[in-house]
Write a protein that holds these residues in place. Structure first.
Motif, mmCIF file in Angstrom:
data_model
loop_
_atom_site.group_PDB
_atom_site.id
_atom_site.type_symbol
_atom_site.label_atom_id
_atom_site.label_comp_id
_atom_site.label_asym_id
_atom_site.label_seq_id
_atom_site.Cartn_x
_atom_site.Cartn_y
_atom_site.Cartn_z
ATOM 1 N N GLY A 32 -0.006 15.167 -8.995
ATOM 2 C CA GLY A 32 0.826 15.418 -10.154
ATOM 3 C C GLY A 32 2.203 14.792 -10.066
ATOM 4 N N THR A 33 2.284 13.590 -9.493
ATOM 5 C CA THR A 33 3.573 12.934 -9.335
ATOM 6 C C THR A 33 3.419 11.459 -9.692
ATOM 7 O OG1 THR A 33 5.424 12.563 -7.815
ATOM 8 C CG2 THR A 33 3.197 12.457 -6.880
ATOM 9 N N THR A 34 4.386 10.630 -9.320
ATOM 10 C CA THR A 34 4.340 9.212 -9.648
ATOM 11 C C THR A 34 3.998 8.372 -8.427
ATOM 12 O OG1 THR A 34 6.686 8.834 -9.165
ATOM 13 C CG2 THR A 34 6.117 9.579 -11.399
ATOM 14 N N GLN A 35 3.543 7.151 -8.675
ATOM 15 C CA GLN A 35 3.212 6.247 -7.579
ATOM 16 C C GLN A 35 4.453 5.930 -6.749
ATOM 17 O OE1 GLN A 35 0.923 2.852 -8.807
ATOM 18 N NE2 GLN A 35 1.324 1.721 -6.930
ATOM 19 N N GLY A 36 5.602 5.785 -7.418
ATOM 20 C CA GLY A 36 6.844 5.518 -6.700
ATOM 21 C C GLY A 36 7.218 6.642 -5.760
ATOM 22 N N ALA A 37 7.044 7.896 -6.231
ATOM 23 C CA ALA A 37 7.367 9.046 -5.387
ATOM 24 C C ALA A 37 6.444 9.123 -4.183
ATOM 25 C CB ALA A 37 7.282 10.337 -6.208
ATOM 26 N N ILE A 38 5.157 8.797 -4.384
ATOM 27 C CA ILE A 38 4.199 8.784 -3.282
ATOM 28 C C ILE A 38 4.614 7.746 -2.238
ATOM 29 C CG2 ILE A 38 1.847 8.083 -2.676
ATOM 30 C CD1 ILE A 38 1.785 10.825 -3.694
ATOM 31 N N SER A 39 5.027 6.570 -2.693
ATOM 32 C CA SER A 39 5.433 5.511 -1.773
ATOM 33 C C SER A 39 6.648 5.925 -0.957
ATOM 34 C CB SER A 39 5.739 4.228 -2.561
ATOM 35 O OG SER A 39 4.588 3.766 -3.232
ATOM 36 N N VAL A 40 7.613 6.589 -1.616
ATOM 37 C CA VAL A 40 8.821 7.043 -0.917
ATOM 38 C C VAL A 40 8.471 8.074 0.146
ATOM 39 C CG1 VAL A 40 10.971 8.335 -1.195
ATOM 40 C CG2 VAL A 40 10.393 6.512 -2.808
ATOM 41 N N LYS A 41 7.572 9.004 -0.180
ATOM 42 C CA LYS A 41 7.181 10.033 0.782
ATOM 43 C C LYS A 41 6.464 9.426 1.983
ATOM 44 C CE LYS A 41 6.878 13.732 -2.649
ATOM 45 N NZ LYS A 41 5.991 14.623 -3.422
ATOM 46 N N LEU A 42 5.595 8.451 1.728
ATOM 47 C CA LEU A 42 4.894 7.804 2.833
ATOM 48 C C LEU A 42 5.887 7.054 3.725
ATOM 49 C CD1 LEU A 42 2.280 6.965 4.281
ATOM 50 C CD2 LEU A 42 2.192 4.989 2.738
ATOM 51 N N LYS A 43 6.816 6.342 3.125
ATOM 52 C CA LYS A 43 7.800 5.599 3.908
ATOM 53 C C LYS A 43 8.635 6.543 4.761
ATOM 54 C CE LYS A 43 11.551 2.215 3.445
ATOM 55 N NZ LYS A 43 12.349 1.399 2.494
#
Length: 290
Positions: A32-43
């Motif tokens: 339930g979030t954005t692709q950008g937010a997922i990328s930031v969390k992974l980084k």
């Protein structure tokens, strides 16, 4: 790996979801979030553990060697966190989910295990049945959510993906020209049987029901035994059977859609359904060769 006690739960959950769905886009949808937010969390997680966990190209998302090693520990970390949170509250949530037997994919047991690990305090009661029976139970409020092939007479529901049907039988199945085609189906009201008989009638081909079983699994056994021909999703054709459309001169079958119908509104149940929906979207239908 350093400072493991300060791992961010959301970042670890993002990593595990990416690993499960092999897609940043589908992971974002499931959480339930954005692709950008997922990328930031992974980084953020990769910086914390000091390792590259996911390798990403324009066409492929896969775990690095370090990510594959870390995955089991990440799952255990999330499970421990969820158990701790669940222990703070006596509240438990349950919902009933119906999945049509012609829809259920081979990876269903693994998927259900992941749903259980996603929220240990959420109990999901799963029912596999014919689509018509599930739809009737859903409309009467007995089942909270169903995953079925779209019915002709209703347009509601969330589309999870397309699907293609084929005529399947054993390689040595014999059909003599002029004789009625021997069909197997799960019940007289089976939606798949209706698709098959409408197509045969439109093509002027005679047919006869020689097997009516209890669900798609019984039909698969009858077809695998060489008793009859039946229509299956190309994803769900029984092992050892082949598409006999061209060899027997059978008509083209219309494509359909897998849809999710749900009355659930609470956040925990909706989150579980998002993971389920993303998993179906991550497994496109097999190619159909006539």
């Amino acid at each position: 790996m350093t400072d493991v006690t300060t791992l961010d739960v959301d970042a670890v959950k993002a990593f595990v979801t990416i690993a499960d769905l092999k897609s940043f886009t589908r992971a974002a949808d499931a959480l339930g979030t954005t692709q950008g937010a997922i990328s930031v969390k992974l980084k953020r997680l990769e910086q914390k553990v000091g390792q590259k966990l996911v390798e990403r190209t324009p066409r492929l998302v896969r775990l690095s060697a370090q990510g594959a090693v870390f995955l089991d520990s990440a799952r255990a970390f999330l499970a421990a966190h969820d158990r701790a949170i669940a222990g703070l509250s006596a509240e438990r949530r349950r919902f009933s989910l119906g999945i049509a037997t012609h829809v259920g994919a081979p990876e269903l047991p693994t998927l259900l295990a992941r749903l259980n690990a996603h929220d240990p305090a959420l109990t999901i009661e799963v029912r596999l049945d014919d689509a018509r029976d599930l739809l009737d139970a859903f409309d009467r409020g007995i089942i909270d959510a169903v995953i079925i092939f779209r019915e002709d007479d209703r347009r509601d529901g969330e589309v999870l993906g397309p699907d293609q049907f084929g005529w399947f039988a054993t390689p040595d199945f014999v059909h003599r020209p002029g004789e009625p085609l021997r069909l197997a189906a799960s019940s007289p009201a089976c939606g798949i049987l209706n698709i098959a008989t409408r197509a045969l009638d439109a093509a002027g081909l005679p047919w006869n029901e020689v097997f009516l079983g209890c669900g798609a699994f019984a039909v698969a056994e009858a077809v695998s035994a060489g008793l009859a021909v039946s229509v299956f999703s190309c994803r769900m054709a029984p092992p050892g059977t082949i598409d006999v459309s061209r060899r027997l001169g059978l008509p083209e079958l219309p494509a359909s859609e897998i849809v999710l119908l749900s009355t659930l509104s609470d956040a925990r149940s909706r989150a579980a359904l998002r993971i389920l929906a993303a998993a179906f979207r991550d497994h496109p239908p097999a190619s159909h060769h006539r």
